[in-house]
Design a protein around this motif. Structure first.
Motif, mmCIF file in Angstrom:
data_model
loop_
_atom_site.group_PDB
_atom_site.id
_atom_site.type_symbol
_atom_site.label_atom_id
_atom_site.label_comp_id
_atom_site.label_asym_id
_atom_site.label_seq_id
_atom_site.Cartn_x
_atom_site.Cartn_y
_atom_site.Cartn_z
ATOM 1 N N LEU A 5 -9.809 8.752 2.030
ATOM 2 C CA LEU A 5 -9.611 7.308 1.941
ATOM 3 C C LEU A 5 -8.288 6.997 1.230
ATOM 4 O O LEU A 5 -7.476 6.187 1.692
ATOM 5 C CB LEU A 5 -10.787 6.693 1.165
ATOM 6 C CG LEU A 5 -10.935 5.183 1.199
ATOM 7 C CD1 LEU A 5 -11.110 4.695 2.622
ATOM 8 C CD2 LEU A 5 -12.130 4.753 0.346
ATOM 9 N N PHE A 15 -1.087 5.497 6.165
ATOM 10 C CA PHE A 15 -1.082 4.790 7.441
ATOM 11 C C PHE A 15 0.099 3.817 7.596
ATOM 12 O O PHE A 15 0.533 3.578 8.728
ATOM 13 C CB PHE A 15 -2.424 4.077 7.683
ATOM 14 C CG PHE A 15 -2.487 2.661 7.194
ATOM 15 C CD1 PHE A 15 -2.069 1.618 8.012
ATOM 16 C CD2 PHE A 15 -2.922 2.373 5.914
ATOM 17 C CE1 PHE A 15 -2.108 0.316 7.562
ATOM 18 C CE2 PHE A 15 -2.951 1.077 5.458
ATOM 19 C CZ PHE A 15 -2.544 0.051 6.278
ATOM 20 N N VAL A 31 -5.302 8.155 3.479
ATOM 21 C CA VAL A 31 -5.111 7.278 4.634
ATOM 22 C C VAL A 31 -4.515 5.940 4.183
ATOM 23 O O VAL A 31 -3.585 5.417 4.802
ATOM 24 C CB VAL A 31 -6.438 7.052 5.399
ATOM 25 C CG1 VAL A 31 -6.282 5.971 6.467
ATOM 26 C CG2 VAL A 31 -6.910 8.347 6.039
ATOM 27 N N HIS A 32 -5.023 5.416 3.072
ATOM 28 C CA HIS A 32 -4.505 4.152 2.540
ATOM 29 C C HIS A 32 -3.013 4.258 2.271
ATOM 30 O O HIS A 32 -2.243 3.347 2.548
ATOM 31 C CB HIS A 32 -5.256 3.808 1.242
ATOM 32 C CG HIS A 32 -4.788 2.554 0.573
ATOM 33 N ND1 HIS A 32 -3.919 2.556 -0.498
ATOM 34 C CD2 HIS A 32 -5.050 1.249 0.832
ATOM 35 C CE1 HIS A 32 -3.682 1.310 -0.862
ATOM 36 N NE2 HIS A 32 -4.348 0.497 -0.079
ATOM 37 N N ALA A 39 0.841 -1.203 0.000
ATOM 38 C CA ALA A 39 0.000 0.000 0.000
ATOM 39 C C ALA A 39 0.873 1.249 0.000
ATOM 40 O O ALA A 39 0.587 2.233 -0.683
ATOM 41 C CB ALA A 39 -0.924 0.006 1.214
ATOM 42 N N TRP A 40 1.945 1.196 0.747
ATOM 43 C CA TRP A 40 2.864 2.318 0.851
ATOM 44 C C TRP A 40 3.558 2.563 -0.493
ATOM 45 O O TRP A 40 3.782 3.700 -0.906
ATOM 46 C CB TRP A 40 3.893 1.999 1.935
ATOM 47 C CG TRP A 40 4.680 3.164 2.420
ATOM 48 C CD1 TRP A 40 4.595 4.457 1.987
ATOM 49 C CD2 TRP A 40 5.678 3.151 3.435
ATOM 50 N NE1 TRP A 40 5.472 5.244 2.688
ATOM 51 C CE2 TRP A 40 6.144 4.476 3.572
ATOM 52 C CE3 TRP A 40 6.221 2.154 4.249
ATOM 53 C CZ2 TRP A 40 7.135 4.819 4.496
ATOM 54 C CZ3 TRP A 40 7.201 2.498 5.158
ATOM 55 C CH2 TRP A 40 7.658 3.816 5.282
#
Lengths: 318, 269
Positions: free
Chosen positions: A187, A194, A190-191, A134-135
């Motif tokens: 969204l 985080f 944050v995805h 995701a990062w």
């Protein structure tokens, strides 16, 4: 600059520099530094001064072509501060979005870290890799996927919300309303954001001695109580740093907003300081006004950065 | 914590993190005539979208541009950052702290503030629409972080090793190549990955500087597949996959070092 935005300055491996026995070695350090300083000075510091100067000029297409300068004093700032859009739309969009995005990023990241800390090493490794994925997703492609998910009409999310009876898929356009536009943006942010919080807090959690947690359990403290009385106070500096860094990043989110439908200035209701500055400059050719907006954004970030530096200096010797 | 709760938590995190990636790849491979945005599992699979974006879509060219820009940034950035890191880690000199604070502060500057003056400057210097112009800008963006990270790696190399090299009669340059360089190589890997990703992902400058679509980088070239009224989502997602996979591979390579860096940076002492 995905990773640049999401990679902490605090990733400093081992200890601060030791005193070299050849300390104070005259010109050599400056010779070594010269190329890097020239590049950074010429491309980061000088433009920063230049943007300050530009904000005091009426710099449009004519000035761009002729190279002449046309000083107007604080006219750009007067126009900017007198514009109701700034107070009613742009500033609330920028600040409220940043605050909400930071809150969600930090809270969700912390929850994930607490979960990771309780997993077996194998499962933890698996989940960590997923978080890394995701990062690693570039801001550009990440944004396009979320836009795809929320496509009006047949987007998966729109269909799902329709099935739940929350919206009417035939008419719903998540990108037209200010709130729903920023909900999708949050969204996305944050995805993307985080993982940094989760992995940093996890690193901190692993430094808390087991005995302390076990003693707290023996004393009958529940999970909520243990977090606020033990974990949070011990990791206060970690939380401070991830919060300040997330704030800096979320204030200057650009790509994720600009690439959403209407985010490139077409829908003026969803402008942020960053996209407004860009649109005034490159779509309207009003570089002076764009520069004034950029200066305002930079000033805001400077205040947050000073807070960050104070934290760093307090925590360890630079 | 209950096992069930943990299982639910793990599932939730996995779904949230991987769903966009899954959807991107599945949509790219969707062979149905109409790539509906609802499809979670297409009936027909194809690599046609990939063939299209690389061939007619001109994406091969953008990939080559991005690769050239990113590699140039990595090479030049690595060298400059290493020299600077040696300076701040090995020497005590006046304004050393000022240099470090400056390196920290310039990370805060929003790109919107830089893109206006740099666009005007690049225009004056005829650097617009050139890949070199982008490399120079990305170099500046990646340097502060690279210097900051490498200085830790350089500081970790025992001074005694350097001194032993001098005792053996090595010059400073020889010592640098034979002692320092091999020992900070892991740090160089980490910063190279970082610089590569900066250059590969950057959007605003590439958008602003590049007029001729022959010079687009991947981040900007992606916009080609958006029509005025209809979007070829199969093509968008195929191109997105091509952009994302290299970054993910690099992240996996650097994962250990990135997390180690996080740990060392976040935890006091």
């Amino acid at each position: 600059m995905t990773l640049a935005e999401r990679t902490p300055l605090a990733t400093e491996p081992p200890p601060p520099a030791r005193r070299s026995r050849r300390g104070g070695a005259g010109a050599r350090p400056w010779l070594l530094l010269a190329p890097a300083l020239l590049v950074m000075g010429g491309l980061l510091l000088y433009p920063l001064l230049r943007v300050l100067v530009l904000s005091l000029q009426d710099f449009g297409l004519r000035e761009l072509v002729s190279g002449r300068t046309h000083w107007v004093g604080f006219d750009n700032y007067a126009e900017l501060l007198g514009n109701t859009d700034l107070w009613e739309t742009v500033l609330p969009n920028t600040v409220v979005f940043a605050v909400v995005a930071v809150a969600f990023t930090v809270v969700f990241g912390t929850l994930v870290a607490l979960l990771l800390a309780r997993l077996t090493p194998v499962v933890r490794g698996l989940v960590t890799t997923a978080i890394m994925v995701a990062w690693a997703m570039p801001a550009v492609t990440g944004t396009y996927v979320w836009v795809f998910v929320f496509t009006p009409g047949d987007g998966i999310a729109v269909q799902a919300l329709d099935a739940l009876g929350l919206v009417d898929a035939a008419t719903a356009n998540p990108f037209s309303g200010r709130m729903s536009f920023y909900a999708v943006a949050a969204l996305n942010v944050v995805h993307h954001g985080f993982p940094f919080v989760a992995l940093t807090v996890l690193a901190g959690l692993l430094t808390i001695p087991r005995e302390l947690t076990e003693a707290a359990i023996m004393d009958g403290a529940g999970a909520w109580r243990r977090f606020w009385s033990l974990t949070f106070p011990m990791l206060r500096p970690v939380f401070a740093v991830v919060t300040v860094l997330s704030t800096i990043w979320d204030f200057k989110v650009f790509t994720q907003i600009y690439l959403m439908p209407g985010g490139d200035g077409v829908n003026r209701n969803v402008l942020t300081l960053g996209t407004w500055s860009y649109v005034e400059s490159f779509a309207q050719n009003r570089y002076g006004l764009g520069a004034a907006i950029a200066v305002l954004l930079t000033a805001l970030l400077l205040v947050i950065t000073v807070a960050y530096l104070r934290l760093l200096f307090r925590e360890r010797e630079l | 914590m209950k096992t069930v709760a943990k299982g639910l938590g793990v599932t939730g995190v996995l779904v949230f993190t991987l769903f966009p990636v899954y959807l991107m790849i599945v949509t790219a491979l969707n062979g149905e005539a109409d790539v509906g945005s609802r499809t979670l599992w297409p009936d027909e699979w194809t690599v046609r979208n990939f063939a299209y974006v690389i061939g007619e879509g001109g994406f091969g060219r953008y990939l080559a541009n991005s690769l050239a820009v990113a590699l140039a940034t990595v090479l030049a950035g690595g060298l400059l950052a290493l020299l600077a890191a040696v300076a701040v880690a090995r020497f005590r000199f006046r304004f050393r702290t000022s240099v470090l604070v400056m390196v920290l502060i310039i990370q805060m500057v929003p790109v919107e503030a830089l893109v206006i003056p740099l666009f005007i400057q690049a225009r004056t210097m005829a650097m617009l629409d050139t890949l070199v112009g982008l490399v120079v800008v990305y170099l500046a963006f990646s340097l502060p972080f690279a210097i900051w990270t490498l200085r830790g790696f350089v500081a970790a190399v025992p001074v005694e090793l350097e001194e032993a090299a001098y005792l053996d009669g090595a010059s400073w340059g020889r010592m640098f190549r034979s002692v320092l360089l091999p020992l900070v190589a892991p740090g160089l890997v980490a910063t190279s990955v970082f610089s590569f990703i900066v250059a590969w992902n950057e959007f605003i400058f590439a958008l602003t500087f590049m007029a001729d679509d022959q010079n687009y980088t991947v981040a900007v070239g992606l916009r080609r597949f958006f029509g005025q009224h209809a979007t070829d989502w199969g093509a968008v997602m195929a191109a997105s996959t091509l952009i994302t996979i290299p970054v993910m591979v690099f992240f996996v390579i650097a994962q250990k070092r990135l997390t180690d860096g996080l740990v060392a940076g976040a935890v006091k002492g």
